[in-house]
Design a protein around this motif. Structure first.
Motif, PDB file in Angstrom:
ATOM      1  N   MET A 376      34.299  33.949  56.781  1.00 31.05           N
ATOM      2  CA  MET A 376      35.540  33.506  56.126  1.00 31.05           C
ATOM      3  C   MET A 376      35.888  32.070  56.522  1.00 31.05           C
ATOM      4  O   MET A 376      36.381  31.306  55.704  1.00 31.05           O
ATOM      5  N   ASP A 377      35.604  31.710  57.773  1.00 32.46           N
ATOM      6  CA  ASP A 377      35.792  30.318  58.198  1.00 32.46           C
ATOM      7  C   ASP A 377      34.919  29.395  57.353  1.00 32.46           C
ATOM      8  O   ASP A 377      35.335  28.298  56.971  1.00 32.46           O
ATOM      9  N   CYS A 378      33.706  29.846  57.082  1.00 28.32           N
ATOM     10  CA  CYS A 378      32.796  29.031  56.274  1.00 28.32           C
ATOM     11  C   CYS A 378      33.375  28.830  54.871  1.00 28.32           C
ATOM     12  O   CYS A 378      33.240  27.754  54.285  1.00 28.32           O
ATOM     13  N   GLU A 379      34.023  29.852  54.356  1.00 26.69           N
ATOM     14  CA  GLU A 379      34.636  29.693  53.033  1.00 26.69           C
ATOM     15  C   GLU A 379      35.788  28.677  53.097  1.00 26.69           C
ATOM     16  O   GLU A 379      35.972  27.866  52.195  1.00 26.69           O
ATOM     17  N   ILE A 380      36.535  28.717  54.193  1.00 24.15           N
ATOM     18  CA  ILE A 380      37.611  27.724  54.367  1.00 24.15           C
ATOM     19  C   ILE A 380      37.009  26.318  54.380  1.00 24.15           C
ATOM     20  O   ILE A 380      37.511  25.398  53.730  1.00 24.15           O
ATOM     21  N   PHE A 381      35.904  26.167  55.100  1.00 27.83           N
ATOM     22  CA  PHE A 381      35.240  24.851  55.136  1.00 27.83           C
ATOM     23  C   PHE A 381      34.823  24.434  53.721  1.00 27.83           C
ATOM     24  O   PHE A 381      34.984  23.272  53.335  1.00 27.83           O
ATOM     25  N   SER A 382      34.323  25.384  52.953  1.00 29.59           N
ATOM     26  CA  SER A 382      33.920  25.072  51.576  1.00 29.59           C
ATOM     27  C   SER A 382      35.111  24.637  50.721  1.00 29.59           C
ATOM     28  O   SER A 382      34.981  23.774  49.860  1.00 29.59           O
ATOM     29  N   ILE A 383      36.243  25.263  50.963  1.00 36.51           N
ATOM     30  CA  ILE A 383      37.455  24.898  50.221  1.00 36.51           C
ATOM     31  C   ILE A 383      37.868  23.470  50.589  1.00 36.51           C
ATOM     32  O   ILE A 383      38.179  22.651  49.719  1.00 36.51           O
ATOM     33  N   VAL A 384      37.851  23.176  51.889  1.00 39.32           N
ATOM     34  CA  VAL A 384      38.202  21.824  52.330  1.00 39.32           C
ATOM     35  C   VAL A 384      37.184  20.823  51.768  1.00 39.32           C
ATOM     36  O   VAL A 384      37.550  19.735  51.304  1.00 39.32           O
ATOM     37  N   HIS A 385      35.928  21.202  51.787  1.00 35.72           N
ATOM     38  CA  HIS A 385      34.852  20.380  51.223  1.00 35.72           C
ATOM     39  C   HIS A 385      35.189  20.015  49.773  1.00 35.72           C
ATOM     40  O   HIS A 385      35.090  18.860  49.361  1.00 35.72           O
ATOM     41  N   LYS A 386      35.605  21.018  49.025  1.00 39.68           N
ATOM     42  CA  LYS A 386      35.961  20.796  47.614  1.00 39.68           C
ATOM     43  C   LYS A 386      37.196  19.889  47.500  1.00 39.68           C
ATOM     44  O   LYS A 386      37.238  18.971  46.674  1.00 39.68           O
ATOM     45  N   MET A 387      38.188  20.148  48.339  1.00 36.41           N
ATOM     46  CA  MET A 387      39.412  19.336  48.280  1.00 36.41           C
ATOM     47  C   MET A 387      39.126  17.870  48.589  1.00 36.41           C
ATOM     48  O   MET A 387      39.712  16.968  47.996  1.00 36.41           O
ATOM     49  N   MET A 388      38.203  17.634  49.526  1.00 36.08           N
ATOM     50  CA  MET A 388      37.910  16.260  49.939  1.00 36.08           C
ATOM     51  C   MET A 388      37.269  15.429  48.822  1.00 36.08           C
ATOM     52  O   MET A 388      37.274  14.206  48.884  1.00 36.08           O
TER      53      MET A 388
END
Lengths: 483, 218
Positions: A376-388
């Motif tokens: 789930m942390d990895c998914e959060i990172f992916s979300i931040v990745h997308k936001m960036m």
């Protein structure tokens, strides 16, 4: 630049100014003043000798050094601003160049929520292997920390067993935070040399990096210092991490806490540069607030998030890469608090382009490893990745033709433009967007899907094996350290 | 020759390309291919493929919609030919769709329409802001066996009940089944107004509609 099976944040569109240049300068000046007047404890004979030889005022009895600002400033300038963390697979080498945010696993926990039974138990070597294997397959994880302690191996060589376990199960870069004495550091360097074909190749291909914790306030650990000096000598990237916590190991106010932590890290970094000018070093931090009721290191909360964004501004000021603590949470199971703390800390550390993020997978203040939390942390990172990536504005993304086709009313689902760009929209793995009735019949959620994904990955993923002879040779090195 | 054509037909549906679908349908008429076989051996294969891919999580809603629209475009070309032959495509059922009176929200309802027609229903979409008598009138006119009503507002969803009450008063149920949908619609509401079925999304609506017309196995 893209890496094999690694997702990193690069070319960001979002920006955040958490400290102005004037404020950074003030913190820097306070830092120099602390190092010069208050001093920093260096409980290592070798470190004290280096300081003395370079003109610092050394109190041998208290092991405290006081250093003139220009000595610190000149030393820090010798640190390389950018370099790479090499991996067993060169396609997974990571550039620490200020334009990549690389996520690692967190470390070093003592308990694990068993991947099969769901019961909490003491961590062991097999967990280190399993976590490394899953991380190897997971694109969000760019490099490893030793996630949990292999408590079923002898204490004096534990850090080495852990390193071998990670290397045998993954081709990605390994940064250990669990080697902090001379004997183990020597052996770890020897083990890393086996992978790259010689000690002299480590400078070019550092498949290992070392993270050493400071001992706040304003102190270092002797073993850590000696281990760091050994690593710096052969060109293995080394960083000092401050975890100064407001109101206990650091001043209550955030600026003061930043200055204390900065003094620890900068003094340690300067030491390495004085000993080995040009050695690859990084800044590391996981500052936070203390809980006023219990005195506990909180790992999370708004102060933690702000430190996450502020520290990279400092590291940028000194022009060295940063390894930043994120995803820290006091939550006891994957829940609201874990999601909140993971998201905000990671966003804040990413938006300023911290080079390394530590890291995914933990609960209860980095003590309990959870495979579901990791996913789930990895998914959060992916979300931040997308936001960036921000919002791209150009003729194609303004979609004027599509807008004219649809007109007022109607919908865009049938447009070719939609088909062309729809896969740019974020597709979550673990978010529940189902109809209520579907949830009602299953009553499952992200945690169930995340653990299923982890189990599947562990079962199916076969990492590239480490050469058998290298494994055997590592085994021999480990045996020589064991009593 | 026709095998190759069928493949192209399936592919243009998968690609969601209505222009090519129309072109291929016209060409099949020129080549005197049987329109029913053109549909079942060609275009439908594409629709089924996308449906399967969607079920596997490999295809997304826009692809389903585009496939549905391409299918509709092809069938529109072929339908007059079928009539000439005195044949008709076997449909799963006839549906009248509408957003209820006072409500102008229609994307959900439109999606349901696209999905239903791609799945083999004959769909008449009345559009938005439709009073009960219009909806029921159209259902009687085309001999529909299903009415689908959408509402997005809590203030307009009460109109769904009015239509059902009207149908009951006229003795038109259970001949005409009623399905409802829309963001505020819950299972409780469906029970309360005695609707026959509901779905929270367009994909689910296809299954509900098939069950209601007794074709749940198709």
């Amino acid at each position: 630049m893209s890496y094999k099976n690694i997702k990193t944040i690069s070319n960001p569109k979002l920006k955040l100014e958490v400290l102005t240049q004037d404020e950074v300068k003030k913190i820097h000046e306070a830092t120099l003043q602390i190092i010069e007047k208050v001093g920093v404890r260096f409980p290592s004979k070798r470190a004290l000798e280096i300081w003395e030889a370079n003109g610092a005022e050394v109190d041998h009895e208290k092991k405290i050094v006081r250093v003139k600002p220009h000595i610190i400033e000149d030393a820090i300038k010798k640190a390389p601003p950018a370099y790479k963390l090499a991996a067993r697979d060169p396609q997974q080498d990571l550039q620490l160049d200020g334009n990549h945010v690389n996520l690692g696993t967190d470390g070093c926990g003592v308990e694990v929520i068993d991947i099969n039974t769901g019961e909490k138990r003491t961590s062991c070597l097999q967990d280190v292997r399993d976590i490394a294997r899953i991380a190897d397959a997971t694109e969000e994880v760019a490099f490893h920390w030793v996630a949990v302690s292999a408590q079923d191996t002898p204490v004096e060589a534990r850090g080495l067993h852990e390193l071998k376990a990670v290397w045998e199960n993954s081709t990605k870069h390994v940064q250990t935070e669990s080697v902090y004495n001379v004997e183990e550091a020597k052996a770890a360097i020897e083990m890393a040399a086996l992978i790259v074909g010689g000690r002299d190749k480590l400078r070019e291909r550092p498949v290992l990096s070392l993270m050493q914790c400071t001992a706040p306030p304003l102190g270092h650990d002797g073993g850590s210092l000696d281990a760091a000096l050994l690593a710096a000598e052969v060109g293995i990237p080394t960083g000092f991490m401050t975890m100064a916590a407001c109101a206990t190991t650091g001043p209550t106010t955030m600026a003061g806490n930043l200055a204390v932590g900065n003094a620890e890290v900068i003094a340690g970094t300067a030491l390495l540069q004085l000993a080995y000018p040009g050695a690859p070093v990084f800044y590391a931090a996981a500052q936070t607030a203390s809980d006023l009721k219990t005195g506990a290191y909180t790992g999370g909360g708004p102060e933690d998030f702000l430190f996450g964004a502020a520290t990279n501004i400092l590291a940028d000021f000194y022009n060295i890469p940063l390894s930043m603590g994120s995803f820290a949470t006091g939550a006891k199971e994957p829940n609201w608090q874990a999601g909140l703390e993971g998201s905000l800390s990671t966003f804040m550390a990413s938006v300023v382009m911290s080079d390394m993020l530590l890291g995914c997978g933990f609960l209860h203040g980095s003590r309990i490893w959870s495979f579901a939390e990791m996913m789930m942390d990895c998914e959060i990172f992916s979300i931040v990745h997308k936001m960036m990536e921000g919002i791209v504005v150009n003729d194609e993304t303004l979609a004027m033709e599509s807008i004219a086709n649809v007109g007022p009313g109607g919908h865009y689902l049938g447009q070719k433009h939609t088909r062309k760009h729809m896969r740019e929209l974020f597709m979550p793995k673990f978010m529940d967007r189902r109809p209520y009735s579907e949830w009602e019949t299953k009553k499952d959620d992200a945690r169930d899907w995340a653990i299923t994904k982890a189990r599947k990955t562990l079962k199916e993923h076969q990492p590239d094996v480490l050469d058998e002879n290298i494994s055997k040779e590592m085994e021999r090195i480990i045996k020589s350290v064991e009593k | 020759m026709s095998e190759e054509m069928y493949k192209q037909m399936a592919q243009c549906i998968i690609d969601g390309d209505s222009d090519i679908a129309i072109e291929l349908a016209k060409k099949s008429i020129e080549l005197k291919m049987h329109p029913l076989e053109t549909i079942t051996k060609g275009f439908v294969i594409g629709v089924n493929y996308i449906g399967d891919q969607f079920g596997l999580g490999e295809a997304f809603l826009p692809e389903l919609v585009m496939a549905g629209e391409a299918m509709k475009a092809a069938v529109a070309v072929l339908e007059p030919e079928l009539l000439k032959l005195g044949e008709a495509r076997e449909m799963l059922g006839r549906v009248v769709l509408a957003t209820v009176e006072g409500d102008i929200h229609e994307i959900g309802k439109t999606l349901v329409g696209t999905m239903l027609s791609a799945s083999g229903f004959e769909v008449v979409d009345l559009g938005v802001d439709q009073p009960a008598d219009k909806i029921i009138g159209k259902a009687l006119e085309i001999n529909a066996n299903l009415i689908g009503m959408s509402a997005l507002l809590t203030t307009t969803m009460v109109r769904q009940r009015e239509v059902i009450e009207e149908l009951d008063k006229e003795g038109l149920r259970p001949r005409i089944k009623v399905m409802v949908g829309g963001a505020p619609i819950t299972r409780d509401w469906v029970t309360k107004i005695k609707a026959d079925g509901y779905s929270e999304d367009a994909i689910g609506a296809v299954k509900v509609a098939k069950d209601l017309v007794g074709k749940g196995d198709q």
